[in-house]
Design a protein around this motif. Structure first.
Motif, PDB file in Angstrom:
ATOM      1  N   GLY A  72      68.315  41.437-125.692  1.00  0.00           N
ATOM      2  CA  GLY A  72      67.469  40.599-124.850  1.00  0.00           C
ATOM      3  C   GLY A  72      66.336  39.956-125.636  1.00  0.00           C
ATOM      4  O   GLY A  72      65.967  38.805-125.387  1.00  0.00           O
ATOM      5  N   THR A  73      65.791  40.683-126.591  1.00  0.00           N
ATOM      6  CA  THR A  73      64.721  40.130-127.418  1.00  0.00           C
ATOM      7  C   THR A  73      65.237  38.970-128.251  1.00  0.00           C
ATOM      8  O   THR A  73      64.589  37.919-128.343  1.00  0.00           O
ATOM      9  CB  THR A  73      64.111  41.223-128.318  1.00  0.00           C
ATOM     10  N   LEU A  74      66.411  39.137-128.834  1.00  0.00           N
ATOM     11  CA  LEU A  74      67.004  38.035-129.602  1.00  0.00           C
ATOM     12  C   LEU A  74      67.293  36.840-128.694  1.00  0.00           C
ATOM     13  O   LEU A  74      67.106  35.684-129.099  1.00  0.00           O
ATOM     14  CB  LEU A  74      68.283  38.503-130.303  1.00  0.00           C
ATOM     15  N   VAL A 121      65.196  41.191-147.128  1.00  0.00           N
ATOM     16  CA  VAL A 121      65.014  40.947-145.699  1.00  0.00           C
ATOM     17  C   VAL A 121      66.288  40.341-145.121  1.00  0.00           C
ATOM     18  O   VAL A 121      66.930  39.515-145.758  1.00  0.00           O
ATOM     19  CB  VAL A 121      63.826  39.983-145.462  1.00  0.00           C
ATOM     20  N   SER A 122      66.632  40.758-143.922  1.00  0.00           N
ATOM     21  CA  SER A 122      67.758  40.126-143.244  1.00  0.00           C
ATOM     22  C   SER A 122      67.272  39.490-141.951  1.00  0.00           C
ATOM     23  O   SER A 122      66.320  39.951-141.330  1.00  0.00           O
ATOM     24  CB  SER A 122      68.871  41.143-142.963  1.00  0.00           C
ATOM     25  N   GLN A 123      67.936  38.416-141.596  1.00  0.00           N
ATOM     26  CA  GLN A 123      67.647  37.691-140.366  1.00  0.00           C
ATOM     27  C   GLN A 123      68.762  37.998-139.378  1.00  0.00           C
ATOM     28  O   GLN A 123      69.942  37.970-139.734  1.00  0.00           O
ATOM     29  CB  GLN A 123      67.564  36.187-140.637  1.00  0.00           C
ATOM     30  N   LEU A 124      68.385  38.274-138.159  1.00  0.00           N
ATOM     31  CA  LEU A 124      69.358  38.664-137.135  1.00  0.00           C
ATOM     32  C   LEU A 124      69.384  37.632-136.020  1.00  0.00           C
ATOM     33  O   LEU A 124      68.351  37.078-135.641  1.00  0.00           O
ATOM     34  CB  LEU A 124      68.981  40.026-136.566  1.00  0.00           C
ATOM     35  N   SER A 125      70.580  37.439-135.484  1.00  0.00           N
ATOM     36  CA  SER A 125      70.736  36.535-134.350  1.00  0.00           C
ATOM     37  C   SER A 125      71.880  37.041-133.484  1.00  0.00           C
ATOM     38  O   SER A 125      72.688  37.863-133.920  1.00  0.00           O
ATOM     39  CB  SER A 125      71.034  35.105-134.822  1.00  0.00           C
ATOM     40  N   LEU A 126      71.946  36.540-132.280  1.00  0.00           N
ATOM     41  CA  LEU A 126      73.064  36.876-131.402  1.00  0.00           C
ATOM     42  C   LEU A 126      74.283  36.073-131.808  1.00  0.00           C
ATOM     43  O   LEU A 126      74.179  34.909-132.188  1.00  0.00           O
ATOM     44  CB  LEU A 126      72.725  36.542-129.947  1.00  0.00           C
ATOM     45  N   THR A 127      75.434  36.696-131.694  1.00  0.00           N
ATOM     46  CA  THR A 127      76.680  35.952-131.840  1.00  0.00           C
ATOM     47  C   THR A 127      76.952  35.258-130.500  1.00  0.00           C
ATOM     48  O   THR A 127      76.248  35.504-129.508  1.00  0.00           O
ATOM     49  CB  THR A 127      77.843  36.907-132.158  1.00  0.00           C
TER      50      THR A 127
END
Length: 180
Positions: A72-74, A121-127
């Motif tokens: 939900g945050t993403l 560092v890694s960047q995260l996102s929703l698929t």
């Protein structure tokens, strides 16, 4: 609030667990003001019961509340976030976020890419699948939460939300934990 003031309050039709605890304390320690316990105790008890309830829509989707909070945050921020960002936004430890992200990645709900400026560092996102799941589950979860609150007499949801917001603002200011 003194014990006498608490006694003058209109009693609830059905006594809750905290009422019983307060009565016991007032019996053995009538000199102690149990007013704060009547609020904090109820907040803690409500939180514990809500956590035990295992939100039905989330469970049906194979998600825990903390996993859904990450997804939900993403979704609500609409941008890539680092694991540290997610930890701050969800008030979770870095280790807990790492563990949850691993499971969510394995399910194909979250994508990770390395940062071009800092390889640590890694960047995260929703698929696409992650976004679709959040968009499907959110209305169901909110409906479930509305049904949990439906028993409040007299439509006091707005008043309760405002009072809890006031308390949260004070606690975040005093104890920290506010968003960065």
């Amino acid at each position: 609030m003194s014990t006498e003031q608490g006694a003058d309050r209109e009693p609830h039709a059905v006594a809750d667990t905290v009422s019983s605890v307060v009565r016991q304390w007032q019996t053995v320690r009538p000199d102690v003001d149990t007013g704060p316990m009547e609020i904090i105790g109820r907040i803690n008890r409500c939180a514990a019961l809500l956590q035990q309830a295992e939100d039905a829509p989330l469970r049906h989707a194979g998600l825990t509340r903390p996993e859904f909070d990450l997804l939900g945050t993403l979704r609500r921020t609409g941008r890539e976030l680092t694991p540290g960002d997610l930890a701050r936004e969800t008030f979770a430890s870095g280790a807990a976020v790492t563990k949850r992200l691993k499971l969510l990645q394995e399910r194909g709900l979250v994508a990770r890419r390395g940062d071009t400026r800092d390889r640590r560092v890694s960047q995260l996102s929703l698929t696409v699948e992650g976004r679709a799941l959040v968009d499907e589950v959110l209305p169901q979860q909110l409906g479930y939460e509305a049904s949990v609150l439906a028993g409040l007499a007299g439509g006091h949801e707005g008043e309760l939300a405002a009072l809890l917001s006031e308390l949260l603002i004070q606690l975040e200011g005093r104890l920290g934990g506010g968003r960065v």
